[in-house]
Write a protein that holds these residues in place. Structure first.
Motif, PDB file in Angstrom:
ATOM      1  N   LEU A   1     -34.156   2.229  30.268  1.00 50.83           N
ATOM      2  CA  LEU A   1     -33.906   2.736  28.904  1.00 50.83           C
ATOM      3  C   LEU A   1     -32.432   2.713  28.484  1.00 50.83           C
ATOM      4  O   LEU A   1     -32.114   2.404  27.344  1.00 50.83           O
ATOM      5  CB  LEU A   1     -34.451   4.159  28.731  1.00 50.83           C
ATOM      6  N   LEU A   2     -31.515   3.063  29.387  1.00 46.44           N
ATOM      7  CA  LEU A   2     -30.096   3.134  29.039  1.00 46.44           C
ATOM      8  C   LEU A   2     -29.341   1.943  29.614  1.00 46.44           C
ATOM      9  O   LEU A   2     -29.776   1.287  30.553  1.00 46.44           O
ATOM     10  CB  LEU A   2     -29.473   4.427  29.580  1.00 46.44           C
ATOM     11  N   ASP A   3     -28.149   1.684  29.026  1.00 50.39           N
ATOM     12  CA  ASP A   3     -27.236   0.678  29.581  1.00 50.39           C
ATOM     13  C   ASP A   3     -26.266   1.310  30.574  1.00 50.39           C
ATOM     14  O   ASP A   3     -25.982   0.744  31.632  1.00 50.39           O
ATOM     15  CB  ASP A   3     -26.456  -0.005  28.460  1.00 50.39           C
ATOM     16  N   THR A   4     -25.734   2.474  30.213  1.00 47.65           N
ATOM     17  CA  THR A   4     -24.827   3.196  31.107  1.00 47.65           C
ATOM     18  C   THR A   4     -25.094   4.690  31.013  1.00 47.65           C
ATOM     19  O   THR A   4     -25.559   5.191  29.986  1.00 47.65           O
ATOM     20  CB  THR A   4     -23.341   2.947  30.763  1.00 47.65           C
ATOM     21  N   LEU A   5     -24.783   5.379  32.100  1.00 43.76           N
ATOM     22  CA  LEU A   5     -24.849   6.842  32.128  1.00 43.76           C
ATOM     23  C   LEU A   5     -23.679   7.333  32.965  1.00 43.76           C
ATOM     24  O   LEU A   5     -23.587   7.024  34.156  1.00 43.76           O
ATOM     25  CB  LEU A   5     -26.175   7.326  32.721  1.00 43.76           C
ATOM     26  N   LEU A   6     -22.767   8.074  32.330  1.00 47.52           N
ATOM     27  CA  LEU A   6     -21.598   8.614  33.003  1.00 47.52           C
ATOM     28  C   LEU A   6     -21.806  10.116  33.226  1.00 47.52           C
ATOM     29  O   LEU A   6     -22.239  10.830  32.325  1.00 47.52           O
ATOM     30  CB  LEU A   6     -20.345   8.380  32.146  1.00 47.52           C
ATOM     31  N   ILE A   7     -21.511  10.568  34.446  1.00 47.13           N
ATOM     32  CA  ILE A   7     -21.653  11.988  34.796  1.00 47.13           C
ATOM     33  C   ILE A   7     -20.304  12.495  35.293  1.00 47.13           C
ATOM     34  O   ILE A   7     -19.709  11.912  36.218  1.00 47.13           O
ATOM     35  CB  ILE A   7     -22.709  12.199  35.898  1.00 47.13           C
ATOM     36  N   ARG A   8     -19.838  13.588  34.689  1.00 49.08           N
ATOM     37  CA  ARG A   8     -18.610  14.243  35.141  1.00 49.08           C
ATOM     38  C   ARG A   8     -18.911  15.707  35.429  1.00 49.08           C
ATOM     39  O   ARG A   8     -19.567  16.378  34.639  1.00 49.08           O
ATOM     40  CB  ARG A   8     -17.510  14.128  34.086  1.00 49.08           C
ATOM     41  N   GLN A   9     -18.409  16.179  36.564  1.00 47.16           N
ATOM     42  CA  GLN A   9     -18.572  17.580  36.952  1.00 47.16           C
ATOM     43  C   GLN A   9     -17.243  18.124  37.456  1.00 47.16           C
ATOM     44  O   GLN A   9     -16.481  17.412  38.103  1.00 47.16           O
ATOM     45  CB  GLN A   9     -19.619  17.734  38.073  1.00 47.16           C
ATOM     46  N   GLN A  10     -16.995  19.396  37.162  1.00 45.06           N
ATOM     47  CA  GLN A  10     -15.801  20.080  37.659  1.00 45.06           C
ATOM     48  C   GLN A  10     -16.233  21.376  38.325  1.00 45.06           C
ATOM     49  O   GLN A  10     -16.990  22.165  37.736  1.00 45.06           O
ATOM     50  CB  GLN A  10     -14.832  20.386  36.517  1.00 45.06           C
ATOM     51  N   TYR A  11     -15.798  21.596  39.575  1.00 42.83           N
ATOM     52  CA  TYR A  11     -16.107  22.824  40.308  1.00 42.83           C
ATOM     53  C   TYR A  11     -14.841  23.671  40.428  1.00 42.83           C
ATOM     54  O   TYR A  11     -13.717  23.149  40.459  1.00 42.83           O
ATOM     55  CB  TYR A  11     -16.640  22.498  41.704  1.00 42.83           C
ATOM     56  N   ILE A  12     -15.040  24.984  40.522  1.00 46.22           N
ATOM     57  CA  ILE A  12     -13.922  25.919  40.683  1.00 46.22           C
ATOM     58  C   ILE A  12     -14.271  26.923  41.782  1.00 46.22           C
ATOM     59  O   ILE A  12     -15.444  27.185  42.044  1.00 46.22           O
ATOM     60  CB  ILE A  12     -13.587  26.667  39.372  1.00 46.22           C
ATOM     61  N   PRO A  13     -13.238  27.494  42.451  1.00 45.59           N
ATOM     62  CA  PRO A  13     -13.524  28.465  43.516  1.00 45.59           C
ATOM     63  C   PRO A  13     -13.781  29.861  42.969  1.00 45.59           C
ATOM     64  O   PRO A  13     -13.160  30.294  41.999  1.00 45.59           O
ATOM     65  CB  PRO A  13     -12.243  28.432  44.351  1.00 45.59           C
ATOM     66  N   ILE A  14     -14.747  30.544  43.574  1.00 44.15           N
ATOM     67  CA  ILE A  14     -14.955  31.981  43.377  1.00 44.15           C
ATOM     68  C   ILE A  14     -15.022  32.589  44.765  1.00 44.15           C
ATOM     69  O   ILE A  14     -16.018  32.441  45.475  1.00 44.15           O
ATOM     70  CB  ILE A  14     -16.249  32.281  42.593  1.00 44.15           C
ATOM     71  N   GLY A  15     -13.950  33.245  45.178  1.00 43.49           N
ATOM     72  CA  GLY A  15     -13.880  33.755  46.542  1.00 43.49           C
ATOM     73  C   GLY A  15     -13.914  32.589  47.520  1.00 43.49           C
ATOM     74  O   GLY A  15     -13.137  31.638  47.417  1.00 43.49           O
ATOM     75  N   GLU A  16     -14.834  32.642  48.477  1.00 45.16           N
ATOM     76  CA  GLU A  16     -14.965  31.580  49.474  1.00 45.16           C
ATOM     77  C   GLU A  16     -15.881  30.460  49.004  1.00 45.16           C
ATOM     78  O   GLU A  16     -16.040  29.462  49.701  1.00 45.16           O
ATOM     79  CB  GLU A  16     -15.512  32.178  50.786  1.00 45.16           C
TER      80      GLU A  16
END
Length: 806
Positions: free
Chosen positions: A302-317
């Motif tokens: 169905l699609l030509d391209t699919l871009l995925i971006r994720q950002q994680y951050i710390p909470i305690g450990e």
């Protein structure tokens, strides 16, 4: 309600007076381009916002001193210490491309890239990170938009008109926002409670509201249901080293932790793989951020391209996801589209105390009035500013919605739409609406009403459909039918009506009565169009039918917890129909002759006039069913368990002169098993005693594989044995194996195989096996089928599946 809205607006104004607003733009230092969906965090907390796709952000804070942290994948983070009072402030950020250090890494000529050691550590720790946070709650903001860059002026002969007064080719076709509370308790408990949601141009609409955290700690990544039914292989899956190459790009520091940047490269095309970058923290081997792309060459549909971006951050450990953006784009039948679907997570509680029975079979709940929030509410709560084009779209479509409620506008729209066209009259059918009354009338094109058989000769059947929609899911559909056989001069007429209702679970009641022709197998094993073709072209009259005065009453009700019940009563006063004295075909085959109009496998003569009163009561149950709960209705979304069906039918002797007297029960189970990379396995198993017809097929066009036999003669195995059992098994490989064949893999055609089996107590059974190709030009499936009658014939043949013949 108006007083309540005024109070809310006043409280929001008071809140704003005692809080300062910081806003600004985030750009790349190299070329001053905006960095879309960058993150702004308050250092030391998980609180923050995201910029919009133009890099503009806005955050509201109580007076005091803070450190703002600005992040974007591939760029160095920046910090700014601020002191804010009650006045608004403008704080811009300019981020430099990330500098990656290689000095601590010794790379020997011909040696293994250092990335592989990092990836092996990430794989080794993958499972522990997957469920390390046993439970949590958070708030999530979801925004989805889909736009067109271009589109055709017509589609299948119909003019493409969005009826918005805008003739430009670029336009927003979907825009929605949602604020929800998301709760998780491992291993498999999830619940989403939607506080507010809106859809541009639909004041009663519900937007995309179910957050999907794409966890790359899973071995196989499922994104939607249609992009690839097998899923995609994570770059840190247990077997990832068989599919990916890796390149070490260097290290950088984030929140005081060293992070390695790894380039991910698929080893082969036509495998469900990602390409791009994954950033992994040293020593604990957690994912810090994701920047990965899927291309069509990686078996994406169905699609030509699919871009995925994720950002994680710390909470305690622990590390938690802060934002996730998915960018789809593609071209489909001339429609050139692109979009973005953003999720921003905030206010994490990783030690919540859930009330007893908090997690139940409702996994997504929309609160009452969640789609009725004011513009002031949204301006105060959304964590990123709207784009200019989004503000314009809301304003334009909300205005258009009000215009479209005007009876004069609806009348003018009906006048434009309700025009007879030659293609509609002949081929596609016509549709007429009276929108201000929520009424619709439709009928098939002339070609669809004409057929031929050996009993009626040429036949025309006209069945217009009238639909009236009421509030909620309440709707009434009435469909009269007039059928005339030109050769036998029989005129049959009947009427059917269905009323759908139900405040929580769906219910419907239907009634039908009149006179019509029916196949001996009332489940209609062969369609009239296919029978007409085989009668005229090949001199085969497979369809066997009789005439009956009848009436029928049905009731269906959803109960909840995966349960549905239904009841049906029908009466038939049956009369035999015989072939015409002069039967026509377009070609005469000397070795063929039309057979009598009754199942010759079952009887030597046609049926005698008879009457039948029959009552059926049944129930279906899918354990573990999950539901979406709207303010006015509840919808089932399935379960991981099979569906069980049980029914009992009683032929009631003497009622309305009925001649039948029998009791028949039936039990079945069916399910679809997702084997992920190995494909999809479907099955249906039936247990039936007493008299039973089976859905056979003697034409080139395949019947439903999970409900019928592809080579079985229509009535050869009808029987009155005390016990019957049938099984239908179907395995869709969905690209597994076919993506390994050189040259062939470029076609993106998939193998499919399976078998159908029939056991008859005390008699010979039947079985057949098939193997085929599907996804041919996206719509076609071709199978070779080999049958085997116990102690008898071994038929074989090809079967073709296309939607037009279903």
């Amino acid at each position: 309600m108006n007083k309540f809205l005024l109070l809310v607006s006043f409280l929001l104004m008071v809140t704003c007076i005692h809080a300062g607003v910081i806003s600004g733009t985030i750009r790349a230092a190299s070329d001053n381009s905006p960095l879309p969906f960058s993150s702004i965090l308050i250092k030391g907390t998980a609180k923050g916002v995201s910029a919009n796709s133009k890099g503009f952000y806005s955050i509201q804070l109580e007076p005091g001193e803070y450190v703002l942290v600005c992040q974007f994948i591939g760029y160095s983070s920046a910090e700014k210490k601020i002191k804010i009072g009650n006045e608004p402030m403008s704080i811009d950020f300019s981020l430099a491309p990330q500098n990656y250090s290689l000095k601590a890494v010794e790379v020997k000529s011909g040696g293994e890239d250092p990335a592989y050691a990092i990836i092996r550590n990430a794989i080794q720790n993958r499972e522990s990170h997957l469920r390390e946070i046993k439970k949590f709650t958070c708030d999530v903001y979801i925004k989805g938009q889909l736009q067109l860059r271009n589109y055709p002026s017509s589609f299948f002969g119909q003019k493409v008109d969005f009826e918005d007064g805008d003739t430009s080719k670029r336009k927003m076709i979907f825009l929605s926002e949602t604020i929800a509370k998301y709760a998780v308790e491992e291993p498999n408990k999830r619940k989403v409670e939607v506080v507010s949601t809106k859809v541009s141009g639909r004041s009663d609409g519900f937007g995309f509201s179910s957050p999907q955290i794409i966890s790359f700690y899973e071995n196989t990544i499922t994104i939607g249901r249609s992009l690839n039914p097998r899923g995609f292989i994570s770059p840190i899956a247990n077997n990832a080293l068989n599919y990916y190459k890796y390149k070490f790009e260097g290290t950088f520091f984030e929140f005081g932790k060293e992070v390695s940047r790894i380039k991910v490269i698929p080893k082969r095309q036509y495998e469900p793989l990602f390409s791009g970058y994954i950033n992994i923290s040293e020593n604990d081997w957690r994912i810090q951020s994701i920047d990965l792309t899927i291309l069509k060459a990686q078996q994406m549909q169905l699609l030509d391209t699919l871009l995925i971006r994720q950002q994680y951050i710390p909470i305690g450990e622990n590390w938690v996801i802060k934002n996730q953006v998915i960018y789809p784009s593609g071209k489909f039948f001339g429609f050139d589209f692109f979009g973005s679907f953003l999720q921003v997570y905030d206010h994490f509680d990783i030690a919540p105390a859930f009330k007893p029975n908090y997690f139940n079979n409702t996994v997504l709940k929309f609160y009452d009035s969640s789609n009725k929030k004011s513009a002031a509410y949204w301006d105060s709560i959304r964590p990123l500013p709207l784009l200019t084009e989004e503000l314009k779209d809301y304003k334009q479509k909300d205005s258009l919605e009000q215009v479209r409620k005007d009876p004069r506008y609806l009348d003018s729209l009906d006048k434009i739409r309700n025009k007879l066209t030659l293609p509609g009259m002949l081929l596609t059918g016509q549709n007429f609406s009276i929108q201000k009354k929520k009424m619709n009338i439709s009928f098939d094109g002339l070609v669809g009403t004409l057929n031929y058989n050996t009993v009626e000769g040429g036949v025309v059947q006209f069945s217009p459909r009238f639909t009236k929609n009421y509030e909620g899911r309440n709707a009434l559909t009435i469909s009269p039918t007039i059928r005339y056989g030109f050769a036998n001069k029989h005129l049959n007429s009947s009427i059917a009506a269905v009323f759908n209702f139900g405040s929580t679970f769906e219910q419907n009641i239907s009634f039908a009565a009149g006179r019509k022709v029916m196949q001996f197998n009332n489940d209609k094993p062969i369609g009239e169009r296919v029978n007409s073709l085989y009668t005229l072209i090949y001199e085969y009259n497979y369809m066997k039918f009789y005439e009956a005065d009848f009436f029928q009453l049905d009731y269906n009700k959803g109960i909840g917890n995966g349960l549905n019940m239904y009841a049906q009563f029908q009466f038939q006063n049956r009369s035999a129909l015989n072939n015409l004295a002069d039967m026509n075909s377009w070609k005469d085959f000397p070795d063929r002759a039309f057979t009598p109009n009754y199942p010759t496998e079952l009887a030597l003569n046609n049926m005698q006039p008879n009457k039948a009163s029959m009552l059926t009561i049944g129930i279906s149950w899918r354990p573990g069913s999950k539901y979406i709960e709207f303010p006015d209705r509840t919808i089932s979304i399935g379960s991981k368990y099979p569906t069980f069906n049980a029914s009992i039918t009683k032929g009631i002797n003497g009622l309305f002169g009925s001649d039948v007297d029998y009791t028949k029960w039936q039990f079945s189970m069916n399910d679809n098993l997702n084997l992920k990379l190995l494909g999809l396995f479907n099955y249906r198993i039936n247990f039936i005693p007493d008299y039973q017809h089976y859905l056979g097929n003697q034409t080139l066009f395949a019947a439903s594989f999970l409900n019928s036999f592809q080579l079985m003669p229509y009535y050869q195995f009808s029987n009155t044995a005390r016990f019957n059992a049938s099984a239908h098994l179907e395995y869709h490989l969905n690209g597994f194996i076919s993506n390994k064949i050189p040259g062939f893999k470029k076609l993106n055609w998939f193998f499919v195989t399976g078998m159908n089996m029939l056991h008859i107590d005390g008699a010979d059974g039947y079985q057949e096996y098939f193997i085929g190709l599907e996804n041919i030009f996206k719509v076609l499936r071709v199978d070779f089928v080999q049958g085997a009658e116990k102690g008898g014939a071994k038929p074989s043949g090809f079967r073709i599946s296309m939607p037009i013949f279903r």
